[in-house]
Design an enzyme around this catalytic site. Structure first.
Site, PDB file in Angstrom:
ATOM      1  N   SER A  27      -4.221  21.466  -3.694  1.00 44.65           N
ATOM      2  CA  SER A  27      -2.956  21.880  -4.292  1.00 44.65           C
ATOM      3  C   SER A  27      -2.426  23.155  -3.649  1.00 44.65           C
ATOM      4  O   SER A  27      -1.370  23.648  -4.036  1.00 44.65           O
ATOM      5  CB  SER A  27      -3.138  22.101  -5.804  1.00 44.65           C
ATOM      6  OG  SER A  27      -4.187  23.017  -6.057  1.00 44.65           O
ATOM      7  N   ASN A 114     -10.265  26.370 -14.988  1.00 41.14           N
ATOM      8  CA  ASN A 114      -9.432  25.737 -16.023  1.00 41.14           C
ATOM      9  C   ASN A 114      -8.628  26.765 -16.830  1.00 41.14           C
ATOM     10  O   ASN A 114      -7.439  26.570 -17.072  1.00 41.14           O
ATOM     11  CB  ASN A 114     -10.306  24.885 -16.962  1.00 41.14           C
ATOM     12  CG  ASN A 114     -10.958  23.732 -16.218  1.00 41.14           C
ATOM     13  OD1 ASN A 114     -10.608  23.460 -15.067  1.00 41.14           O
ATOM     14  ND2 ASN A 114     -11.912  23.080 -16.851  1.00 41.14           N
ATOM     15  N   THR A 159      40.137  14.615 -26.271  1.00 45.29           N
ATOM     16  CA  THR A 159      39.043  13.788 -26.790  1.00 45.29           C
ATOM     17  C   THR A 159      39.173  12.483 -26.021  1.00 45.29           C
ATOM     18  O   THR A 159      40.293  12.075 -25.674  1.00 45.29           O
ATOM     19  CB  THR A 159      39.160  13.522 -28.310  1.00 45.29           C
ATOM     20  OG1 THR A 159      40.389  12.850 -28.544  1.00 45.29           O
ATOM     21  CG2 THR A 159      39.121  14.818 -29.119  1.00 45.29           C
ATOM     22  N   HIS A 160      38.062  11.859 -25.709  1.00 41.20           N
ATOM     23  CA  HIS A 160      38.058  10.630 -24.887  1.00 41.20           C
ATOM     24  C   HIS A 160      38.721  10.869 -23.523  1.00 41.20           C
ATOM     25  O   HIS A 160      39.218   9.931 -22.902  1.00 41.20           O
ATOM     26  CB  HIS A 160      38.770   9.469 -25.578  1.00 41.20           C
ATOM     27  CG  HIS A 160      38.396   9.275 -27.015  1.00 41.20           C
ATOM     28  ND1 HIS A 160      37.430   8.390 -27.422  1.00 41.20           N
ATOM     29  CD2 HIS A 160      38.839   9.892 -28.139  1.00 41.20           C
ATOM     30  CE1 HIS A 160      37.304   8.448 -28.741  1.00 41.20           C
ATOM     31  NE2 HIS A 160      38.140   9.370 -29.198  1.00 41.20           N
ATOM     32  N   SER A 281      37.088  18.604   4.688  1.00 40.81           N
ATOM     33  CA  SER A 281      36.646  17.306   5.175  1.00 40.81           C
ATOM     34  C   SER A 281      36.763  17.310   6.687  1.00 40.81           C
ATOM     35  O   SER A 281      37.686  17.897   7.254  1.00 40.81           O
ATOM     36  CB  SER A 281      37.512  16.204   4.586  1.00 40.81           C
ATOM     37  OG  SER A 281      37.466  15.057   5.402  1.00 40.81           O
ATOM     38  N   LYS A 287      41.995  17.983   2.558  1.00 48.47           N
ATOM     39  CA  LYS A 287      40.982  18.000   1.513  1.00 48.47           C
ATOM     40  C   LYS A 287      40.365  19.374   1.287  1.00 48.47           C
ATOM     41  O   LYS A 287      40.231  20.179   2.190  1.00 48.47           O
ATOM     42  CB  LYS A 287      39.865  17.013   1.847  1.00 48.47           C
ATOM     43  CG  LYS A 287      40.348  15.584   1.845  1.00 48.47           C
ATOM     44  CD  LYS A 287      40.040  14.880   0.551  1.00 48.47           C
ATOM     45  CE  LYS A 287      38.598  14.474   0.537  1.00 48.47           C
ATOM     46  NZ  LYS A 287      38.303  13.607  -0.578  1.00 48.47           N
ATOM     47  N   ASN A 289      37.122  20.165  -1.048  1.00 48.91           N
ATOM     48  CA  ASN A 289      36.180  19.479  -1.934  1.00 48.91           C
ATOM     49  C   ASN A 289      35.343  20.455  -2.768  1.00 48.91           C
ATOM     50  O   ASN A 289      34.889  21.468  -2.251  1.00 48.91           O
ATOM     51  CB  ASN A 289      35.235  18.598  -1.121  1.00 48.91           C
ATOM     52  CG  ASN A 289      35.977  17.478  -0.416  1.00 48.91           C
ATOM     53  OD1 ASN A 289      36.980  16.982  -0.919  1.00 48.91           O
ATOM     54  ND2 ASN A 289      35.496  17.094   0.754  1.00 48.91           N
ATOM     55  N   GLU A 294      29.878  19.505  -7.595  1.00 54.34           N
ATOM     56  CA  GLU A 294      29.249  18.178  -7.564  1.00 54.34           C
ATOM     57  C   GLU A 294      27.724  18.294  -7.489  1.00 54.34           C
ATOM     58  O   GLU A 294      26.991  17.542  -8.126  1.00 54.34           O
ATOM     59  CB  GLU A 294      29.767  17.392  -6.355  1.00 54.34           C
ATOM     60  CG  GLU A 294      31.255  17.116  -6.407  1.00 54.34           C
ATOM     61  CD  GLU A 294      31.765  16.563  -5.086  1.00 54.34           C
ATOM     62  OE1 GLU A 294      32.275  17.359  -4.270  1.00 54.34           O
ATOM     63  OE2 GLU A 294      31.622  15.361  -4.866  1.00 54.34           O
ATOM     64  N   TYR A 321      -9.296  19.576 -20.032  1.00 54.83           N
ATOM     65  CA  TYR A 321      -8.670  19.549 -18.710  1.00 54.83           C
ATOM     66  C   TYR A 321      -8.968  18.236 -17.977  1.00 54.83           C
ATOM     67  O   TYR A 321     -10.091  17.737 -18.009  1.00 54.83           O
ATOM     68  CB  TYR A 321      -9.178  20.730 -17.862  1.00 54.83           C
ATOM     69  CG  TYR A 321      -8.599  20.735 -16.452  1.00 54.83           C
ATOM     70  CD1 TYR A 321      -7.362  21.322 -16.206  1.00 54.83           C
ATOM     71  CD2 TYR A 321      -9.273  20.132 -15.397  1.00 54.83           C
ATOM     72  CE1 TYR A 321      -6.818  21.308 -14.929  1.00 54.83           C
ATOM     73  CE2 TYR A 321      -8.723  20.113 -14.114  1.00 54.83           C
ATOM     74  CZ  TYR A 321      -7.500  20.702 -13.886  1.00 54.83           C
ATOM     75  OH  TYR A 321      -6.963  20.677 -12.627  1.00 54.83           O
ATOM     76  N   LYS A 329       2.602  21.423 -11.488  1.00 48.60           N
ATOM     77  CA  LYS A 329       3.252  22.570 -10.846  1.00 48.60           C
ATOM     78  C   LYS A 329       4.468  22.222 -10.002  1.00 48.60           C
ATOM     79  O   LYS A 329       5.524  22.850 -10.134  1.00 48.60           O
ATOM     80  CB  LYS A 329       2.237  23.340  -9.996  1.00 48.60           C
ATOM     81  CG  LYS A 329       1.242  24.099 -10.842  1.00 48.60           C
ATOM     82  CD  LYS A 329       0.083  24.581 -10.024  1.00 48.60           C
ATOM     83  CE  LYS A 329      -1.235  24.454 -10.731  1.00 48.60           C
ATOM     84  NZ  LYS A 329      -1.570  23.151 -11.294  1.00 48.60           N
TER      85      LYS A 329
HETATM   86  N1  ARG Z   1      -5.950  23.332  -8.758  1.00 46.26           N
HETATM   87  C1  ARG Z   1      -6.327  23.047 -10.103  1.00 46.26           C
HETATM   88  C2  ARG Z   1      -5.079  22.745 -10.939  1.00 46.26           C
HETATM   89  O1  ARG Z   1      -4.035  23.019 -10.516  1.00 46.26           O
HETATM   90  C3  ARG Z   1      -7.059  24.182 -10.704  1.00 46.26           C
HETATM   91  C4  ARG Z   1      -7.994  23.801 -11.798  1.00 46.26           C
HETATM   92  C5  ARG Z   1      -9.143  23.072 -11.258  1.00 46.26           C
HETATM   93  N2  ARG Z   1     -10.096  22.796 -12.245  1.00 46.26           N
HETATM   94  C6  ARG Z   1     -11.071  21.898 -12.074  1.00 46.26           C
HETATM   95  N3  ARG Z   1     -11.903  21.699 -13.040  1.00 46.26           N
HETATM   96  N4  ARG Z   1     -11.181  21.215 -10.954  1.00 46.26           N
HETATM   97  O2  ARG Z   1      -5.151  22.218 -12.011  1.00 46.26           O
END
Ligand code: ARG
Length: 462
Positions: A27, A114, A159-160, A281, A287, A289, A294, A321, A329
């Site tokens: 990660s 954790n 409205t509408h 454009s 144009k 825009n 948007e 966990y 994330k």
């Molecule tokens: N990279 C892990 C996460 O984002 C960290 C926690 C890892 N915990 C574990 N028991 N492997 O959740």
């Protein structure tokens, strides 16, 4: 040989992970964004371990200095992140080991990744609540600026998306101020609830070491430690609440963006976007825009998508966990980035746009927008029941439509042919300015009421 996370915890592992295993498991590519929070959490933890006599002051000091150096390496772009080390926690710890040797191994006493990731992520999301709050306050200021400039400018209310009754520009701007104020209170509410420290829940059950969770909670600016270690490491409600508040906020932005797209079209010309917030454009020279509007309108897709994605990740996960939770994330990072960009762009557009007062008024005056005023006059002055007044007014609209004119262009004779009691002073309520000025009820569109609300918001935003 480069260090792998197996070597950090792999006492019982004979071989390293398969390359694909490493790819799905790592990660660090995204959780490096938690570096500052990870180091803050580790510093608080190390200081507490020393205060409790769990590690020596000397070791804690070496850890503290090492962590500060690592932070400056990361901030200066000099830190080498390693995928083999899996995540931000292991990357920081491995570097600390390189730098200070044995004491680094004591930092993870009475802690687990954790509770570590739970505290890091909470700190990050908490900062985002504050950032969203500030950005929303700036947007509200920009809207107030528009509201103040055109507190009594008349425009059609819809409205509408059909012309309904005349309203004031200031009133319309203040409608969004109300919406964004509710968004702020949602972020504040989520922040208050998430502001508990999971640090010290350890892997899931707490720890046998005599730690002081109140001390680490306080050092990290939390109101208190979380009360249940199982919940502490398995809870992601804080991220979901942030995404939910972000989704509603983005929905508001998207609705406003849609209005700006419509209003800046050649058919409406209610507002002109400044050059800074428009694009041309490559083929059609005429144009102009409203791309920013948007894109803001579209950002809801990513933000709402993140909300659904994380809800789906979390549903059905047993306590506590599970590695599934690592998927929290990227969704939150992307949603937060998108929201901040959309808020900043909207603030810029609103500050720079120019409302076209004559066009607003012309549009307000067409489409029989004062029909309700006429009906109200019949009730007030001729004592007609509202249903009858509605009927008489409908007939007058039909007459005007037949003549291809507006209500105020009918003659008194035209009117009296429909209802003999109508008098010349009926024309007083048919102008759009009269119409809005008469809507004096609390929360109504009359300029006096709008100015009261502007004053209230200016005070509140000080
Ligand atoms: N990279 C892990 C996460 O984002 C960290 C926690 C890892 N915990 C574990 N028991 N492997 O959740």
């Amino acid at each position: 040989m480069t260090k792998t996370s197996n070597q950090m915890w792999g006492g019982r592992f004979a071989s390293g992970p398969d390359a694909i295993m490493e790819a799905i498991n790592a990660s660090i590519g995204f959780d490096k964004r938690l570096a500052a929070q990870d180091i803050a959490g580790s510093r608080a933890h190390a200081a507490m371990l020393a205060a409790q006599g769990i590690v020596t002051d000397k070791d804690a000091e070496a850890i503290r200095e090492g962590l500060l150096t690592i932070l400056s390496e990361i901030e200066g772009g000099k830190f080498e992140f390693s995928t083999a080390l899996e995540d931000i926690h292991m990357n920081v710890e491995a570097r600390l080991k390189d730098m200070i040797g044995a004491p680094a191994g004591r930092l993870h006493t009475a802690r687990s990744r954790n509770d570590q990731v739970a505290v890091d992520f909470r700190l990050w999301v908490r900062d985002q609540c504050d950032a969203a709050d500030q950005a929303l306050a700036a947007l509200m200021q920009a809207l107030l600026g528009q509201a103040e400039a055109g507190a009594d400018w008349v425009m059609p209310g819809f409205t509408h998306l059909q012309t309904a009754q005349p309203v004031t520009w200031g009133h319309h701007m203040l409608a969004y101020v109300e919406m964004f104020a509710r968004d702020r209170s949602r972020f504040a509410d989520a922040r208050r609830r998430m502001n508990e420290s999971p640090l010290g829940a350890a892997a899931l059950a707490g720890t046998s070491f005599p730690i002081d969770r109140h001390a680490t909670a306080e050092a990290l600016g939390f109101d208190r430690p979380t009360a249940n270690s199982l919940d502490s490491v398995s809870d992601r409600d804080f991220a979901l609440e942030f995404l939910a508040a972000s989704s509603i906020c983005a929905m508001h932005l998207s609705r406003f963006a849609e209005e700006l797209v419509i209003w800046s079209s050649a058919q409406f010309r209610f507002v002109a976007m400044s050059d800074r917030w428009s694009t041309g454009s490559s083929i059609m020279p005429q144009k102009r825009n409203p791309d920013a509007a948007e894109l803001i309108r579209a950002k809801i897709g990513r933000i709402f998508g993140a909300n659904v994605a994380l809800m789906t990740v979390m549903k059905g996960l047993p306590l506590t966990y599970s590695k599934d939770m690592q998927e929290d994330k990227e969704q939150v990072f992307d949603a937060a980035d998108s929201l901040m960009l959309a808020l900043a762009a909207m603030t810029g557009m609103v500050s720079d746009m120019t409302a076209n007062r004559p066009n607003l008024k012309a549009a307000a005056s067409s489409g029989f927008s004062t029909a309700t005023d006429l009906a109200d006059w019949l009730v007030r002055e001729l004592n007609l029941p509202f249903r009858d007044a509605h009927h008489v007014t409908g007939s007058l609209v039909a007459v005007a439509e037949g003549k291809g004119c507006d209500l105020q262009d009918l003659t008194l004779e035209d009117m009296q042919a429909v209802h003999a009691g109508i008098r010349a002073d009926v024309f007083d309520v048919l102008g759009v300015e009269n119409s809005v000025a008469s809507r004096m009820s609390y929360g109504g569109t009359a300029p006096v009421r709008v100015r009261e609300q502007i004053a209230r918001w200016k005070e509140a935003l000080k």
